[in-house]
Scaffold this active site. Structure first.
Site, PDB file in Angstrom:
ATOM      1  N   GLN A 124      -1.798   0.756  -4.574  1.00  0.00           N
ATOM      2  CA  GLN A 124      -1.273   0.300  -3.056  1.00  0.00           C
ATOM      3  C   GLN A 124      -2.375  -0.469  -2.352  1.00  0.00           C
ATOM      4  OE1 GLN A 124       1.225   4.009  -1.246  1.00  0.00           O
ATOM      5  NE2 GLN A 124      -0.310   4.890  -2.663  1.00  0.00           N
TER       6      GLN A 124
ATOM      7  N   ASN B  14      -6.758  14.410  -5.019  1.00  0.00           N
ATOM      8  CA  ASN B  14      -6.767  13.624  -3.719  1.00  0.00           C
ATOM      9  C   ASN B  14      -7.691  14.587  -2.651  1.00  0.00           C
ATOM     10  OD1 ASN B  14      -5.759  11.617  -1.882  1.00  0.00           O
ATOM     11  ND2 ASN B  14      -4.687  13.063  -0.584  1.00  0.00           N
TER      12      ASN B  14
ATOM     13  N   CYS C 239      -0.437 -22.945   9.186  1.00  0.00           N
ATOM     14  CA  CYS C 239      -0.332 -23.598   7.956  1.00  0.00           C
ATOM     15  C   CYS C 239      -0.577 -25.126   8.328  1.00  0.00           C
ATOM     16  CB  CYS C 239       0.864 -23.515   7.328  1.00  0.00           C
ATOM     17  SG  CYS C 239       0.902 -24.300   5.858  1.00  0.00           S
TER      18      CYS C 239
ATOM     19  N   HIS D 144       1.362  -3.867  -2.989  1.00  0.00           N
ATOM     20  CA  HIS D 144       1.261  -4.261  -1.661  1.00  0.00           C
ATOM     21  C   HIS D 144       0.456  -5.603  -1.406  1.00  0.00           C
ATOM     22  CE1 HIS D 144       1.958   0.285  -0.147  1.00  0.00           C
ATOM     23  NE2 HIS D 144       3.041  -0.044  -0.756  1.00  0.00           N
TER      24      HIS D 144
ATOM     25  N   SER E  33      -1.967   9.638   0.173  1.00  0.00           N
ATOM     26  CA  SER E  33      -1.354  10.562   0.808  1.00  0.00           C
ATOM     27  C   SER E  33       0.087  10.760   0.401  1.00  0.00           C
ATOM     28  CB  SER E  33      -1.275  10.464   2.503  1.00  0.00           C
ATOM     29  OG  SER E  33      -0.663   9.191   2.484  1.00  0.00           O
TER      30      SER E  33
HETATM   31  P1  NAD Z   1      -3.469   6.766   3.174  1.00  0.00           P
HETATM   32  O1  NAD Z   1      -4.493   6.485   4.119  1.00  0.00           O
HETATM   33  O2  NAD Z   1      -2.183   7.307   3.802  1.00  0.00           O
HETATM   34  O3  NAD Z   1      -4.163   8.246   2.517  1.00  0.00           O
HETATM   35  C1  NAD Z   1      -5.426   8.337   1.900  1.00  0.00           C
HETATM   36  C2  NAD Z   1      -5.494   9.648   0.962  1.00  0.00           C
HETATM   37  O4  NAD Z   1      -6.787   9.643   0.491  1.00  0.00           O
HETATM   38  C3  NAD Z   1      -5.311  10.896   2.055  1.00  0.00           C
HETATM   39  O5  NAD Z   1      -4.533  11.845   1.757  1.00  0.00           O
HETATM   40  C4  NAD Z   1      -7.081  11.209   1.708  1.00  0.00           C
HETATM   41  O6  NAD Z   1      -7.198  12.664   1.738  1.00  0.00           O
HETATM   42  C5  NAD Z   1      -7.474  10.915   0.680  1.00  0.00           C
HETATM   43  N1  NAD Z   1      -8.798  10.430   0.414  1.00  0.00           N
HETATM   44  C6  NAD Z   1      -9.800   9.800   1.339  1.00  0.00           C
HETATM   45  N2  NAD Z   1     -10.781   9.569   0.592  1.00  0.00           N
HETATM   46  C7  NAD Z   1     -10.691  10.166  -0.573  1.00  0.00           C
HETATM   47  C8  NAD Z   1     -11.870  10.451  -1.534  1.00  0.00           C
HETATM   48  N3  NAD Z   1     -13.008   9.943  -1.469  1.00  0.00           N
HETATM   49  N4  NAD Z   1     -11.213  11.186  -2.776  1.00  0.00           N
HETATM   50  C9  NAD Z   1     -10.175  11.403  -2.846  1.00  0.00           C
HETATM   51  N5  NAD Z   1      -9.087  11.360  -1.748  1.00  0.00           N
HETATM   52  C10 NAD Z   1      -9.721  10.839  -0.707  1.00  0.00           C
HETATM   53  O7  NAD Z   1      -3.422   6.090   2.134  1.00  0.00           O
HETATM   54  P2  NAD Z   1      -2.333   5.431   1.086  1.00  0.00           P
HETATM   55  O8  NAD Z   1      -1.571   6.499   0.560  1.00  0.00           O
HETATM   56  O9  NAD Z   1      -2.829   4.543   0.129  1.00  0.00           O
HETATM   57  O10 NAD Z   1      -1.205   4.653   2.044  1.00  0.00           O
HETATM   58  C11 NAD Z   1      -1.604   3.734   2.983  1.00  0.00           C
HETATM   59  C12 NAD Z   1      -1.348   2.414   2.968  1.00  0.00           C
HETATM   60  O11 NAD Z   1      -2.753   1.766   3.076  1.00  0.00           O
HETATM   61  C13 NAD Z   1      -1.248   1.762   1.801  1.00  0.00           C
HETATM   62  O12 NAD Z   1      -0.146   0.976   1.860  1.00  0.00           O
HETATM   63  C14 NAD Z   1      -2.513   0.711   1.296  1.00  0.00           C
HETATM   64  O13 NAD Z   1      -1.843  -0.583   1.011  1.00  0.00           O
HETATM   65  C15 NAD Z   1      -3.135   0.733   2.619  1.00  0.00           C
HETATM   66  N6  NAD Z   1      -4.633   0.734   2.819  1.00  0.00           N
HETATM   67  C16 NAD Z   1      -5.321   0.035   1.804  1.00  0.00           C
HETATM   68  C17 NAD Z   1      -6.693   0.145   1.681  1.00  0.00           C
HETATM   69  C18 NAD Z   1      -7.473  -0.390   0.624  1.00  0.00           C
HETATM   70  O14 NAD Z   1      -6.974  -1.471   0.049  1.00  0.00           O
HETATM   71  N7  NAD Z   1      -8.634  -0.104   0.533  1.00  0.00           N
HETATM   72  C19 NAD Z   1      -7.180   0.568   2.938  1.00  0.00           C
HETATM   73  C20 NAD Z   1      -6.460   1.089   3.877  1.00  0.00           C
HETATM   74  C21 NAD Z   1      -4.920   1.265   3.941  1.00  0.00           C
END
Ligand code: NAD
Length: 256
Positions: free
Chosen positions: A102, A221, A155, A122, A197
């Site tokens: 994601q 997680n 664009c 995504h 999450s």
């Molecule tokens: P989310 O923010 O909903 O959940 C993140 C989960 O990761 C939380 O439940 C938290 O407990 C857990 N977490 C945080 N740090 C951790 C670690 N070090 N080790 C283990 N677990 C950890 O994220 P999601 O479920 O990916 O959904 C949110 C949306 O956010 C997605 O669609 C994604 O595209 C987007 N997103 C992406 C990025 C990225 O590309 N790095 C950053 C922010 C949001």
């Protein structure tokens, strides 16, 4: 059995391992997730980033680009952490069918996987697309314009609105990637969720597709998820510690 040993044993037995990653995988690379304290949603209102709003109003586009510019600053500098690298090692050992992510940060590719092993559900923040004609731009090139004071870039070809090539709330999921993600999940025999999450749909339904197809479900997680009761194994903690520990046991198992 110790949960690390159990996960490693299942990986050793698996013929079609699918790893499914979320923003939590990249927090240890310095990219905030959405829902943790200090995460993106503690500073911005998700309603401002709805796709329909982006299309409808210049003010929304400007707000969107403000948030996206802030996020990109951390994404651009980020390097894969120990968890990304452990997943790549599983790939190198011939244990990985696919990584479905994601995340929009490109860190799986930076870790070393071939692009065809990665399904970006995504999209990616590393490119920008015109929503009108589809022309693609390098992200850095567009960020230069923002730095020069343009608040919502357009664009060069058709003046259509430019947006990072990521999927926003209310925006259609990419068809090919979504179909491929469901296919790989349903065919997997072990489905490993890491750092998600599991509340964003339709991504969160992939573990269900895997379970229905007969896979074992393992969730790694930091915090509980709505699917913990369904999982065969849950490891609560930091991905950057748990994944290398599991990899170590897998490597021992391959040698012995
Ligand atoms: P989310 O923010 O909903 O959940 C993140 C989960 O990761 C939380 O439940 C938290 O407990 C857990 N977490 C945080 N740090 C951790 C670690 N070090 N080790 C283990 N677990 C950890 O994220 P999601 O479920 O990916 O959904 C949110 C949306 O956010 C997605 O669609 C994604 O595209 C987007 N997103 C992406 C990025 C990225 O590309 N790095 C950053 C922010 C949001």
């Amino acid at each position: 059995m110790d949960p690390i040993d159990q996960a490693a044993e299942w990986i050793l037995q698996s013929q079609r391992l699918v790893v499914f990653t979320g923003a939590g995988l990249s927090t240890e690379s310095g990219i905030p997730d959405f829902r943790s304290p200090g995460g993106v949603w503690s500073r911005y209102n998700p309603a401002d980033f709805d796709f329909q709003n982006f299309l409808a109003s210049e003010t929304s586009r400007e707000k969107y680009w403000q948030m996206a510019t802030e996020m990109y600053a951390s994404i651009r500098e980020a390097r894969p952490n120990a968890a990304h690298l452990a997943i790549y090692e599983l790939d190198r050992l011939g244990k990985l069918d696919a990584v479905i992510t994601q995340n929009i940060d490109g860190l799986h590719e930076k870790a070393g996987h071939d692009a065809d092993k990665i399904i970006e559900l995504h999209g990616t923040a590393l490119h920008v697309s015109c929503l009108n004609c589809g022309k693609r731009y390098n992200r850095d090139e567009i960020q230069k314009r923002i730095k020069q004071g343009i608040k919502a870039p357009a664009c060069d070809e058709c003046r259509g609105p430019l947006k990072p090539s990521t999927i926003s709330f209310g925006q259609a999921m990419p068809e090919r990637e979504t179909q491929e993600a469901y296919r790989r999940s349903a065919q997997s025999d072990l489905f490993l969720v890491i750092g998600s999450s599991l509340v964003v749909q339709p991504a969160a339904s992939l573990p269900l597709a895997a379970k229905r197809g007969g896979a074992r479900l393992v969730i790694i997680n930091r915090d509980p998820t709505p699917y913990d009761d369904l999982a065969d194994l849950v490891l609560h903690g930091q991905a950057g510690r748990i994944l290398p520990a599991i990899l170590g046991r897998v490597e021992e198992g391959i040698k012995s």
